[in-house]
Design an enzyme around this catalytic site. Structure first.
Site: not given
Ligand SMILES: *Cc1c(COP(=O)(O)O)cnc(C)c1O
Ligand code: SF4
Length: 360
Positions: A118-119, A122, A131, A135, A138, A140, A299, A336, A343
């Protein structure tokens, strides 16, 4: 068996015959995770769990709790902050308030399965969907039941190849799921493949194991991680009660390996959405040299409505923290933005803005 500091009598009963050696082994913890409602109900001594429509919940969002993390719960307290994070709740499948499975549009930002880019500089890799403890909040949770297409080796290979083809990527984040549920060998093989890409300067591991299965941080694992520095480690502490002798030791071992440890805390209703709890958490993290990095606004993910706080409540907490606690304890409060826009910081107050640049 080694008892955690705040073991409750009722929960001790479930594992009172477990050998200390087993209890302290992550493989034992992982293999003995609570995976069913009857087992969870028995652990918590709560018959009501089995009768509620939680079975429908876990059909969609599975349950997994390590004995260690369960041992931190106060079984009789339905408001227990540990319990709320790990025990399924019927509200997870009440969608009246909306929310989408993937508000950050991660699936759309994947060029190959499992790689979210996305960036420019990184990217984030979903190395596994497993996991140690699921959680309930979560963001995801949509992936918990996803079956990886094909075998893991091919899945990882395609991700590595895609990263190798993108020279703008200088930092790779291993996420999931929890990367440290993989074997030492699988972790090492992924890290060494990443290290062979010249433009990958920094690796980041996001793992909640120090909090939910601290025995995962072993000497052999640290020896592997040491080889692939510069490496940064982000975990997720959400409540001061998660700071135990065990989680403290896990973080200490990572720090002693020469790897900085930070926490990405999630602002969670009835868990840490009050000034006193948040301050105690941040103070506790500073005491164990874990840097508070982000405080996430929860989120709008389907199945997590009951965890979400008002942004303004979060702002109020941040404002009070800002003027009362050490700067080293202050995380960035971030949101986010839905749609995968990235973010953004939520600033409690600002004297200056473009229209009014005169602070007097
Ligand atoms: C949060 C996130 C990152 C890391 O972002 P930082 O601000 O550097 O912590 C990188 N890629 C994705 C897709 C993210 O959601
Ligand atoms: S937040 Fe989601 S991905 Fe992270 S440890 Fe918990 S369940 Fe797993």
């Amino acid at each position: 068996m080694k008892a955690a500091s705040n073991f409750t009598e009722m929960i001790v009963q479930s594992w009172k015959n477990v050998a200390t050696e087993d209890w302290n082994s992550w493989k034992w913890q992982f293999a003995n995770r609570i995976r069913t409602l009857p087992a969870l109900a028995a652990t918590l001594n709560q018959r009501s769990l089995a009768n509620s429509n939680c079975s429908e919940v876990i059909h969609r969002y599975p349950v997994a709790v390590t004995p260690y993390y369960a041992s931190l719960m106060v079984a009789s307290d339905s408001h227990c902050p540990i319990r709320i994070q790990a025990v399924p709740d019927p509200r997870e499948i009440h969608y009246s308030l909306g929310g989408t499975a993937d508000p950050l549009a991660e699936e759309q930002h994947m060029e190959v399965p499992g790689l979210v880019h996305r960036y420019p500089d990184r990217c984030l890799v979903i190395v596994t969907n497993v996991c140690a403890t699921y959680c309930r909040h979560c963001n995801r949770k949509r992936i918990w039941k996803q079956k990886p297409a094909g075998d893991m080796k091919t899945y990882h290979r395609r991700i590595i190849d895609a990263i190798a083809a993108k020279p703008s990527i200088r930092e790779v984040i291993l996420s999931g799921g929890d990367p440290l549920t993989m074997s030492d060998r699988a972790i090492e093989s992924f890290l060494s493949a990443l290290r062979s890409i010249p433009h990958v300067e920094v690796v980041r591991i996001g793992s909640r194991t120090p909090v939910v299965m601290p025995m995962r941080i072993t000497k052999p694992l640290c020896a592997i991680l040491r080889k692939y520095r510069p490496l940064w480690f982000n975990t997720q502490f959400n409540h001061p009660r998660e700071i135990t002798p065990e989680s403290t030791k896990a973080c200490e071992m990572i720090l002693e390996t020469g790897i900085p440890v930070s926490s990405q805390t999630v602002l969670l209703r009835h868990i840490n959405d009050c000034y006193d709890v948040m301050r105690d958490l941040l103070y506790g993290l500073q005491r164990i040299a874990v840097r508070p990095y982000y405080l996430f606004q929860c989120d709008p993910v389907m199945g997590t409505d009951h965890f979400r706080t008002d942004i303004w409540a979060g702002m109020e907490i941040m404002e009070k923290l800002w003027s009362n606690v050490s700067g080293l304890c202050l995380p960035k409060y971030v949101l986010d933005v839905p749609g995968g826009k990235g973010k953004i910081p939520l600033q409690p107050f600002s004297l200056l803005n473009r229209e009014n640049t005169d602070p007097s």
